[in-house]
Design a protein around this motif. Structure first.
Motif, PDB file in Angstrom:
ATOM      1  N   LEU A 114     -37.339 -11.992   3.704  1.00 29.14           N
ATOM      2  CA  LEU A 114     -37.023 -13.412   3.683  1.00 29.14           C
ATOM      3  C   LEU A 114     -38.230 -14.229   4.121  1.00 29.14           C
ATOM      4  O   LEU A 114     -39.065 -13.765   4.892  1.00 29.14           O
ATOM      5  CB  LEU A 114     -35.856 -13.703   4.639  1.00 29.14           C
ATOM      6  CG  LEU A 114     -34.617 -12.828   4.469  1.00 29.14           C
ATOM      7  CD1 LEU A 114     -33.645 -13.071   5.606  1.00 29.14           C
ATOM      8  CD2 LEU A 114     -33.958 -13.093   3.129  1.00 29.14           C
ATOM      9  N   LYS A 115     -38.284 -15.457   3.647  1.00 31.84           N
ATOM     10  CA  LYS A 115     -39.342 -16.363   4.080  1.00 31.84           C
ATOM     11  C   LYS A 115     -38.719 -17.730   4.311  1.00 31.84           C
ATOM     12  O   LYS A 115     -38.069 -18.285   3.434  1.00 31.84           O
ATOM     13  CB  LYS A 115     -40.445 -16.468   3.027  1.00 31.84           C
ATOM     14  CG  LYS A 115     -41.575 -17.373   3.452  1.00 31.84           C
ATOM     15  CD  LYS A 115     -42.709 -17.381   2.449  1.00 31.84           C
ATOM     16  CE  LYS A 115     -43.827 -18.262   2.959  1.00 31.84           C
ATOM     17  NZ  LYS A 115     -44.978 -18.236   2.062  1.00 31.84           N
ATOM     18  N   GLU A 116     -38.918 -18.240   5.513  1.00 30.85           N
ATOM     19  CA  GLU A 116     -38.465 -19.589   5.808  1.00 30.85           C
ATOM     20  C   GLU A 116     -39.503 -20.553   5.262  1.00 30.85           C
ATOM     21  O   GLU A 116     -40.696 -20.360   5.465  1.00 30.85           O
ATOM     22  CB  GLU A 116     -38.315 -19.783   7.315  1.00 30.85           C
ATOM     23  CG  GLU A 116     -37.198 -18.970   7.921  1.00 30.85           C
ATOM     24  CD  GLU A 116     -37.070 -19.195   9.421  1.00 30.85           C
ATOM     25  OE1 GLU A 116     -37.583 -20.212   9.927  1.00 30.85           O
ATOM     26  OE2 GLU A 116     -36.466 -18.351  10.077  1.00 30.85           O
ATOM     27  N   VAL A 117     -39.042 -21.555   4.568  1.00 28.22           N
ATOM     28  CA  VAL A 117     -39.967 -22.550   4.030  1.00 28.22           C
ATOM     29  C   VAL A 117     -39.572 -23.923   4.536  1.00 28.22           C
ATOM     30  O   VAL A 117     -38.407 -24.230   4.701  1.00 28.22           O
ATOM     31  CB  VAL A 117     -39.995 -22.540   2.480  1.00 28.22           C
ATOM     32  CG1 VAL A 117     -40.714 -21.316   1.970  1.00 28.22           C
ATOM     33  CG2 VAL A 117     -38.609 -22.598   1.903  1.00 28.22           C
ATOM     34  N   ALA A 118     -40.576 -24.730   4.790  1.00 25.75           N
ATOM     35  CA  ALA A 118     -40.332 -26.087   5.273  1.00 25.75           C
ATOM     36  C   ALA A 118     -39.933 -26.972   4.106  1.00 25.75           C
ATOM     37  O   ALA A 118     -40.208 -26.673   2.948  1.00 25.75           O
ATOM     38  CB  ALA A 118     -41.584 -26.636   5.942  1.00 25.75           C
ATOM     39  N   LYS A 126     -40.702 -10.358  12.384  1.00 26.19           N
ATOM     40  CA  LYS A 126     -40.351 -11.778  12.335  1.00 26.19           C
ATOM     41  C   LYS A 126     -41.485 -12.559  11.693  1.00 26.19           C
ATOM     42  O   LYS A 126     -42.658 -12.250  11.902  1.00 26.19           O
ATOM     43  CB  LYS A 126     -40.068 -12.303  13.740  1.00 26.19           C
ATOM     44  CG  LYS A 126     -38.816 -11.704  14.340  1.00 26.19           C
ATOM     45  CD  LYS A 126     -38.493 -12.347  15.666  1.00 26.19           C
ATOM     46  CE  LYS A 126     -37.219 -11.730  16.217  1.00 26.19           C
ATOM     47  NZ  LYS A 126     -36.796 -12.381  17.439  1.00 26.19           N
ATOM     48  N   GLN A 127     -41.113 -13.563  10.923  1.00 27.94           N
ATOM     49  CA  GLN A 127     -42.101 -14.404  10.251  1.00 27.94           C
ATOM     50  C   GLN A 127     -43.041 -15.019  11.284  1.00 27.94           C
ATOM     51  O   GLN A 127     -42.609 -15.518  12.315  1.00 27.94           O
ATOM     52  CB  GLN A 127     -41.402 -15.494   9.447  1.00 27.94           C
ATOM     53  CG  GLN A 127     -42.345 -16.340   8.617  1.00 27.94           C
ATOM     54  CD  GLN A 127     -41.602 -17.259   7.663  1.00 27.94           C
ATOM     55  OE1 GLN A 127     -40.597 -16.900   7.100  1.00 27.94           O
ATOM     56  NE2 GLN A 127     -42.117 -18.457   7.504  1.00 27.94           N
ATOM     57  N   ASN A 134     -28.915  -6.497   9.872  1.00 23.39           N
ATOM     58  CA  ASN A 134     -29.270  -7.874  10.217  1.00 23.39           C
ATOM     59  C   ASN A 134     -30.172  -8.008  11.439  1.00 23.39           C
ATOM     60  O   ASN A 134     -30.226  -9.064  12.052  1.00 23.39           O
ATOM     61  CB  ASN A 134     -28.013  -8.734  10.399  1.00 23.39           C
ATOM     62  CG  ASN A 134     -27.196  -8.778   9.131  1.00 23.39           C
ATOM     63  OD1 ASN A 134     -27.748  -8.922   8.039  1.00 23.39           O
ATOM     64  ND2 ASN A 134     -25.901  -8.615   9.252  1.00 23.39           N
TER      65      ASN A 134
END
Length: 126
Positions: free
Chosen positions: A104-108, A85-86, A80
């Motif tokens: 992983l991808k953070e999406v708005a 980092k994105q 973890n």
């Protein structure tokens, strides 16, 4: 496979050495690695064979893969912990040799249309 063994007993960092009285021989990390180079050749050859299955290196000759295998350093990350980092530009090129990583991808939240701007209009703070 030897090159997958990421434990290096020489450079442990999770302990402290304290002495009351001692005499010891000391060798810098740089000099240690220089002295070990001839003994590391089998490890580099194993890495070069491994790199044959890695997309950027598939068409490279064994000698080319051996040259880059000598440059790679084994890194071990605990679970973890982000490697990249994105939004950040990575510092290193890396190849997973053992275990796996989640990508992983953070999406708005999808954008919502608040208004339409037409000729002569300008955005105003909400």
């Amino acid at each position: 496979e030897n090159f997958l063994d990421d434990s290096d007993p020489v450079w442990v960092t999770d302990l402290e050495v304290t002495t009351a009285t001692a005499t010891y021989l000391s060798l810098s990390k740089f000099d240690y690695h220089e002295a070990m180079k001839p003994h590391m050749e089998n490890l580099y050859k194993e890495r070069a064979v491994f790199l044959k299955a890695v997309v950027p290196f598939m068409s490279w000759s064994f000698e080319e893969r051996l040259a880059i295998a000598r440059l790679f350093e084994m890194q071990k990350y605990p679970s973890n912990l982000p490697i990249v980092k994105q939004g950040a530009v990575p510092n290193d090129f890396f190849v997973i040799v053992k275990g796996y990583c989640a990508v992983l991808k953070e999406v708005a939240v999808p954008a919502t249309s608040l208004t339409l701007l037409r000729k002569g209009m300008h955005p105003t703070p909400l």
